[in-house]
Design a protein around this motif. Structure first.
Motif, short mmCIF file in Angstrom:
data_model
loop_
_atom_site.label_atom_id
_atom_site.label_comp_id
_atom_site.label_asym_id
_atom_site.label_seq_id
_atom_site.Cartn_x
_atom_site.Cartn_y
_atom_site.Cartn_z
N UNK A 38 62.53 7.11 30.77
CA UNK A 38 62.42 7.94 31.78
C UNK A 38 62.35 6.86 32.65
N UNK A 39 62.23 5.94 32.27
CA UNK A 39 62.20 4.79 33.55
C UNK A 39 63.19 3.66 33.46
N UNK A 40 64.39 3.45 31.69
CA UNK A 40 64.88 2.54 31.76
C UNK A 40 66.35 2.88 31.44
N UNK A 41 67.57 3.71 31.53
CA UNK A 41 68.90 2.72 30.77
C UNK A 41 69.80 1.89 30.38
N UNK A 42 69.68 1.68 29.63
CA UNK A 42 70.10 0.82 29.06
C UNK A 42 70.99 0.49 28.79
N UNK A 43 71.63 -0.93 29.51
CA UNK A 43 73.67 -1.25 29.49
C UNK A 43 74.00 -1.41 27.86
N UNK A 44 74.96 -0.77 27.34
CA UNK A 44 74.81 -0.73 25.48
C UNK A 44 75.89 -2.20 26.24
N UNK A 45 76.46 -2.72 26.78
CA UNK A 45 77.10 -3.65 27.08
C UNK A 45 76.21 -5.56 27.24
N UNK A 49 71.12 -3.02 32.86
CA UNK A 49 70.39 -1.59 33.05
C UNK A 49 70.66 -1.07 34.61
N UNK A 50 70.61 0.12 33.91
CA UNK A 50 69.68 1.21 34.86
C UNK A 50 68.59 1.88 35.24
N UNK A 51 67.61 1.40 36.33
CA UNK A 51 66.59 1.93 36.61
C UNK A 51 66.66 3.38 37.32
N UNK A 52 65.74 3.98 36.39
CA UNK A 52 65.27 6.24 36.35
C UNK A 52 64.45 6.16 37.90
N UNK A 53 64.89 7.04 39.15
CA UNK A 53 64.10 8.01 39.86
C UNK A 53 64.32 9.11 40.04
N UNK A 54 62.97 9.74 40.29
CA UNK A 54 62.59 11.33 40.21
C UNK A 54 63.76 11.99 39.23
N UNK A 55 63.84 11.46 38.02
CA UNK A 55 65.06 12.33 36.83
C UNK A 55 64.64 12.03 35.33
N UNK A 56 64.38 13.18 34.83
CA UNK A 56 63.23 13.37 33.94
C UNK A 56 64.68 13.12 32.67
N UNK A 57 64.36 12.63 31.57
CA UNK A 57 65.03 12.46 30.31
C UNK A 57 64.40 12.87 29.89
N UNK A 74 65.97 10.45 44.39
CA UNK A 74 66.18 10.29 43.01
C UNK A 74 67.39 9.74 43.03
N UNK A 75 67.70 9.64 41.65
CA UNK A 75 69.25 8.73 41.32
C UNK A 75 68.94 7.67 40.05
N UNK A 76 69.42 7.72 39.60
CA UNK A 76 69.83 6.39 38.53
C UNK A 76 70.84 5.23 38.71
N UNK A 77 70.16 4.30 38.54
CA UNK A 77 71.19 2.85 39.10
C UNK A 77 70.70 1.46 39.37
N UNK A 193 75.30 -1.04 46.03
CA UNK A 193 74.20 -0.46 45.14
C UNK A 193 75.04 -0.06 44.43
N UNK A 194 75.01 0.35 42.67
CA UNK A 194 75.67 1.19 42.07
C UNK A 194 74.76 2.19 41.34
N UNK A 195 75.22 3.48 41.73
CA UNK A 195 74.56 4.97 41.41
C UNK A 195 74.74 5.76 40.60
N UNK A 196 74.42 7.28 39.80
CA UNK A 196 74.49 7.88 39.07
C UNK A 196 74.07 9.01 39.82
N UNK A 197 74.06 9.85 40.26
CA UNK A 197 73.87 11.49 40.75
C UNK A 197 73.10 11.08 41.71
N UNK A 198 73.57 10.30 42.46
CA UNK A 198 72.65 10.33 43.96
C UNK A 198 74.65 9.02 45.34
N UNK A 199 73.76 9.45 46.30
CA UNK A 199 75.06 8.83 47.30
C UNK A 199 74.94 7.76 47.21
#
Length: 240
Positions: A38-45, A49-57, A74-77, A193-199
């Motif tokens: 719910x807080x961290x999305x691990x980069x498999x490389x 890692x990406x941090x999670x904010x306002x998004x549900x795992x 809201x977003x991951x990045x 910054x890099x973002x997923x699901x957010x501009x």
């Protein structure tokens, strides 16, 4: 906990491991079925890692991050990083929309504003208009996918964007080329910054573009050559 492994090695899907992703020029690999919380999305490389904010795992088959849309931060990045400031960038994602609103939902970005000095790119999808699009600080190009793919809600799509600095940006959905444009990666913006699901990761502005739905995977490449085999390597997990 699954440990990252060196780039160039393939960790096969056999035995429940990571899928056989094309790792040539791969610089980020986030997969919600592996090392996601719910807080961290691990980069498999093993790079960042990406941090999670306002998004549900949500753990399941497949595991996903559920993006609610709306307002707030809201977003991951992650913060700007030198190695992801690529001249030629490729992004591949598994996404599922919650609705068919006429909204240019952002799926991935390197952007903190809406001008050429604060935006390398943001990639968008709009089921209401049946379009995909790119914004690069100079222009927004919405591109019709009519007659090739019909975008709808509650359906998984494998969206790929090949986005060079100088050349044609090409969109693929489910391994089909659906649109192209001369609007491309604006490297003049510098580090963003890099973002997923957010501009604009870490900011609350432009909340109308926050993604609404599920995202299960995001792959980022430093290349102008389309990675091969990832659709076939991952599609069974998403019902194809």
């Amino acid at each position: 906990m699954l440990q990252p492994f060196p780039i160039g090695m393939i960790n096969p899907a056999a035995g429940g491991g990571l899928p056989s992703i094309d790792q040539t020029n791969l610089i980020r690999w986030w997969d919600a079925d592996f090392d996601a919380t719910s807080s961290t999305w691990t980069d498999q490389t093993g790079t960042q890692d990406a941090s999670v904010g306002g998004v549900s795992y949500v753990s399941g088959t497949p595991s996903v991050y559920d993006f609610p849309g709306g307002s707030g931060v809201i977003g991951i990045g992650h913060a700007a990083a030198t190695d992801i400031n690529c001249d030629d960038i490729g992004v591949q994602m598994w996404i599922k929309l919650d609705n068919t609103n006429n909204t240019n939902y952002c799926i991935a970005s390197q952007r903190s504003g809406v001008n050429s000095s604060t935006c390398r790119f943001s990639f968008h999808i709009n089921a209401g208009n049946n379009t995909v699009g790119i914004y690069n600080g100079f222009a927004f190009s919405p591109l019709s996918v009519s007659g090739l793919i019909t975008l709808t809600n509650n359906v998984w799509y494998f969206v790929e964007v090949m986005c060079p600095n100088n050349g044609t940006t090409e969109f693929y959905i489910n391994d089909i080329s659906v649109a192209s444009t001369s609007t491309n990666n604006n490297t003049g913006a510098g580090a963003e910054p890099w973002g997923i699901g957010t501009p604009n990761y870490g900011l609350s502005t432009y909340s109308g573009e926050y993604f609404q739905g599920d995202i299960a995977m995001c792959l980022v490449y430093d290349t102008n050559t389309r990675p091969s085999g990832n659709w076939n390597a991952t599609k069974a997990r998403f019902g194809y």
